[in-house]
Design a protein around this motif. Structure first.
Motif, PDB file in Angstrom:
ATOM      1  N   MET A 170       0.864  -1.169   0.000  1.00 31.44           N
ATOM      2  CA  MET A 170       0.000   0.000   0.000  1.00 31.44           C
ATOM      3  C   MET A 170       0.908   1.228   0.000  1.00 31.44           C
ATOM      4  SD  MET A 170      -2.923  -1.564   0.058  1.00 31.44           S
ATOM      5  CE  MET A 170      -4.161  -0.337   0.481  1.00 31.44           C
ATOM      6  N   GLY A 171       0.353   2.417   0.215  1.00 33.82           N
ATOM      7  CA  GLY A 171       1.167   3.615   0.305  1.00 33.82           C
ATOM      8  C   GLY A 171       1.885   3.696   1.645  1.00 33.82           C
ATOM      9  N   GLY A 172       2.935   4.527   1.694  1.00 32.69           N
ATOM     10  CA  GLY A 172       3.666   4.728   2.947  1.00 32.69           C
ATOM     11  C   GLY A 172       4.281   3.446   3.451  1.00 32.69           C
ATOM     12  N   ASN A 173       4.116   3.179   4.741  1.00 27.83           N
ATOM     13  CA  ASN A 173       4.692   1.989   5.376  1.00 27.83           C
ATOM     14  C   ASN A 173       3.709   0.833   5.464  1.00 27.83           C
ATOM     15  OD1 ASN A 173       7.225   3.215   5.888  1.00 27.83           O
ATOM     16  ND2 ASN A 173       6.399   4.221   7.705  1.00 27.83           N
ATOM     17  N   TYR A 174       2.596   0.909   4.747  1.00 31.77           N
ATOM     18  CA  TYR A 174       1.545  -0.093   4.889  1.00 31.77           C
ATOM     19  C   TYR A 174       1.644  -1.194   3.834  1.00 31.77           C
ATOM     20  CZ  TYR A 174      -0.662   3.050   8.208  1.00 31.77           C
ATOM     21  OH  TYR A 174      -0.910   3.840   9.297  1.00 31.77           O
ATOM     22  N   PHE A 175       1.297  -2.413   4.275  1.00 29.90           N
ATOM     23  CA  PHE A 175       1.222  -3.579   3.404  1.00 29.90           C
ATOM     24  C   PHE A 175      -0.186  -4.151   3.480  1.00 29.90           C
ATOM     25  CE2 PHE A 175       5.668  -3.109   4.352  1.00 29.90           C
ATOM     26  CZ  PHE A 175       6.326  -3.519   3.201  1.00 29.90           C
ATOM     27  N   SER A 176      -0.573  -4.924   2.480  1.00 29.26           N
ATOM     28  CA  SER A 176      -1.882  -5.581   2.500  1.00 29.26           C
ATOM     29  C   SER A 176      -1.685  -7.091   2.541  1.00 29.26           C
ATOM     30  CB  SER A 176      -2.712  -5.194   1.267  1.00 29.26           C
ATOM     31  OG  SER A 176      -2.076  -5.635   0.085  1.00 29.26           O
ATOM     32  N   LEU A 177      -2.610  -7.775   3.193  1.00 30.09           N
ATOM     33  CA  LEU A 177      -2.596  -9.231   3.284  1.00 30.09           C
ATOM     34  C   LEU A 177      -3.763  -9.788   2.484  1.00 30.09           C
ATOM     35  CD1 LEU A 177      -1.899  -9.600   7.130  1.00 30.09           C
ATOM     36  CD2 LEU A 177      -0.242  -9.470   5.262  1.00 30.09           C
ATOM     37  N   THR A 178      -3.633 -11.032   2.040  1.00 35.35           N
ATOM     38  CA  THR A 178      -4.701 -11.639   1.240  1.00 35.35           C
ATOM     39  C   THR A 178      -5.317 -12.822   1.972  1.00 35.35           C
ATOM     40  OG1 THR A 178      -3.001 -12.919   0.064  1.00 35.35           O
ATOM     41  CG2 THR A 178      -3.772 -10.909  -0.986  1.00 35.35           C
ATOM     42  N   SER A 179      -5.542 -12.644   3.273  1.00 38.40           N
ATOM     43  CA  SER A 179      -6.119 -13.723   4.069  1.00 38.40           C
ATOM     44  C   SER A 179      -7.592 -13.960   3.729  1.00 38.40           C
ATOM     45  CB  SER A 179      -5.976 -13.411   5.564  1.00 38.40           C
ATOM     46  OG  SER A 179      -6.492 -12.112   5.847  1.00 38.40           O
ATOM     47  N   LYS A 180      -8.225 -13.003   3.074  1.00 36.93           N
ATOM     48  CA  LYS A 180      -9.626 -13.155   2.655  1.00 36.93           C
ATOM     49  C   LYS A 180      -9.717 -12.899   1.162  1.00 36.93           C
ATOM     50  CE  LYS A 180     -14.313 -11.445   3.437  1.00 36.93           C
ATOM     51  NZ  LYS A 180     -15.172 -10.487   4.176  1.00 36.93           N
ATOM     52  N   ASN A 181     -10.357 -13.841   0.434  1.00 34.46           N
ATOM     53  CA  ASN A 181     -10.548 -13.695  -0.998  1.00 34.46           C
ATOM     54  C   ASN A 181     -12.023 -13.767  -1.329  1.00 34.46           C
ATOM     55  OD1 ASN A 181      -7.677 -13.849  -2.178  1.00 34.46           O
ATOM     56  ND2 ASN A 181      -7.736 -15.637  -0.818  1.00 34.46           N
ATOM     57  N   VAL A 182     -12.438 -12.974  -2.291  1.00 34.14           N
ATOM     58  CA  VAL A 182     -13.820 -12.979  -2.752  1.00 34.14           C
ATOM     59  C   VAL A 182     -13.858 -13.485  -4.191  1.00 34.14           C
ATOM     60  CG1 VAL A 182     -15.854 -11.565  -3.244  1.00 34.14           C
ATOM     61  CG2 VAL A 182     -14.427 -11.031  -1.261  1.00 34.14           C
ATOM     62  N   GLU A 183     -14.674 -14.500  -4.458  1.00 32.48           N
ATOM     63  CA  GLU A 183     -14.769 -15.060  -5.800  1.00 32.48           C
ATOM     64  C   GLU A 183     -15.999 -14.541  -6.520  1.00 32.48           C
ATOM     65  OE1 GLU A 183     -14.651 -19.389  -8.099  1.00 32.48           O
ATOM     66  OE2 GLU A 183     -15.129 -19.290  -5.967  1.00 32.48           O
ATOM     67  N   LEU A 184     -15.794 -13.943  -7.693  1.00 34.71           N
ATOM     68  CA  LEU A 184     -16.887 -13.477  -8.526  1.00 34.71           C
ATOM     69  C   LEU A 184     -16.689 -14.027  -9.928  1.00 34.71           C
ATOM     70  CD1 LEU A 184     -17.072  -9.706  -7.495  1.00 34.71           C
ATOM     71  CD2 LEU A 184     -18.612 -11.526  -6.779  1.00 34.71           C
ATOM     72  N   LYS A 185     -17.665 -14.721 -10.452  1.00 36.49           N
ATOM     73  CA  LYS A 185     -17.563 -15.262 -11.795  1.00 36.49           C
ATOM     74  C   LYS A 185     -17.785 -14.142 -12.813  1.00 36.49           C
ATOM     75  CE  LYS A 185     -18.882 -19.975 -10.636  1.00 36.49           C
ATOM     76  NZ  LYS A 185     -19.804 -21.102 -10.906  1.00 36.49           N
ATOM     77  N   ARG A 186     -17.004 -14.192 -13.907  1.00 35.10           N
ATOM     78  CA  ARG A 186     -17.150 -13.189 -14.944  1.00 35.10           C
ATOM     79  C   ARG A 186     -18.484 -13.350 -15.660  1.00 35.10           C
ATOM     80  NH1 ARG A 186     -11.211 -12.673 -17.881  1.00 35.10           N
ATOM     81  NH2 ARG A 186     -10.007 -12.357 -15.961  1.00 35.10           N
ATOM     82  N   PRO A 187     -19.125 -12.231 -16.037  1.00 37.28           N
ATOM     83  CA  PRO A 187     -20.408 -12.334 -16.744  1.00 37.28           C
ATOM     84  C   PRO A 187     -20.203 -12.856 -18.165  1.00 37.28           C
ATOM     85  CG  PRO A 187     -19.682 -10.044 -16.614  1.00 37.28           C
ATOM     86  CD  PRO A 187     -18.739 -10.839 -15.765  1.00 37.28           C
TER      87      PRO A 187
END
Length: 200
Positions: free
Chosen positions: A183-200
């Motif tokens: 992320m910006g600055g000193n921040y990082f993001s984690l991917t412990s949660k994923n959302v699945e959406l099927k393409r139309p």
């Protein structure tokens, strides 16, 4: 708010781009100098440039000092690197490897990162990285050599390592990879949660 970039200082432009284009995947790039020193550094301006042929892309932002980072120096000298993907267990060590060290010091040693031999290239790989791309240098494109300017580096992928438990039915299991982003600055993001959406 609207920002006219022609009226902004370099760092203001950097913060608007760095803080808004998020989350960004991180290329944890290992190289080896001509003198045999193992270098390791994270780059968050990183993506896939092509799948056929397989090419990765990362951008090295010009330091305010104007001095090139060891990664690009080593790539220009040897033509090889490994792009290691980091998970949450490696995040603190990844962050440590962003320290400014002398060229004769190894970030592997400084951050306590265990290395292992790669399959097709000489630079060492991060042993605990769940996914690794062994690459050769394809092209270096200078966008700007001004402070906070950018150099785009294209890498040809020669070999891919995927940890056995992550590979299922011809795909990398996105629920198990546990990759981290910047992320910006000193921040990082984690991917412990994923959302699945099927393409139309």
């Amino acid at each position: 708010m609207i920002f006219d970039v022609s009226a902004l200082e370099n760092q203001e432009k950097y913060r608007l781009l760095n803080g808004g284009v998020t989350p960004r995947p991180i290329a944890w790039i290992s190289t080896r100098s001509a003198d045999g020193i193992d270098n390791l550094a994270p780059y968050s301006f990183f993506t896939v440039a092509s799948c056929n042929p397989p090419v990765l892309l990362y951008t090295e932002v010009t330091q305010r000092s104007g001095i090139e980072k060891d990664t690009l120096k080593n790539l220009m000298a040897t033509g090889e690197c490994v792009v290691n993907i980091a998970n949450s267990a490696l995040l603190e060590k990844l962050n440590l490897t962003s320290a400014s060290l002398n060229q004769d010091e190894s970030e592997f040693d400084f951050a306590g990162v265990e290395r292992c031999a790669s399959y097709q290239v000489k630079p060492r790989s991060v042993k605990d990285s769940p996914i690794r791309y062994e690459c050769t240098l394809r092209e270096v494109i200078s966008v700007s050599d001004l402070p906070t300017g950018g150099t785009v580096i294209l890498l040809d992928v020669k070999c891919v390592y995927v940890r056995d438990d992550l590979y299922e039915d011809g795909n990398i299991n996105q629920k198990l990879i546990d990759s981290v982003g910047k992320m910006g600055g000193n921040y990082f993001s984690l991917t412990s949660k994923n959302v699945e959406l099927k393409r139309p």
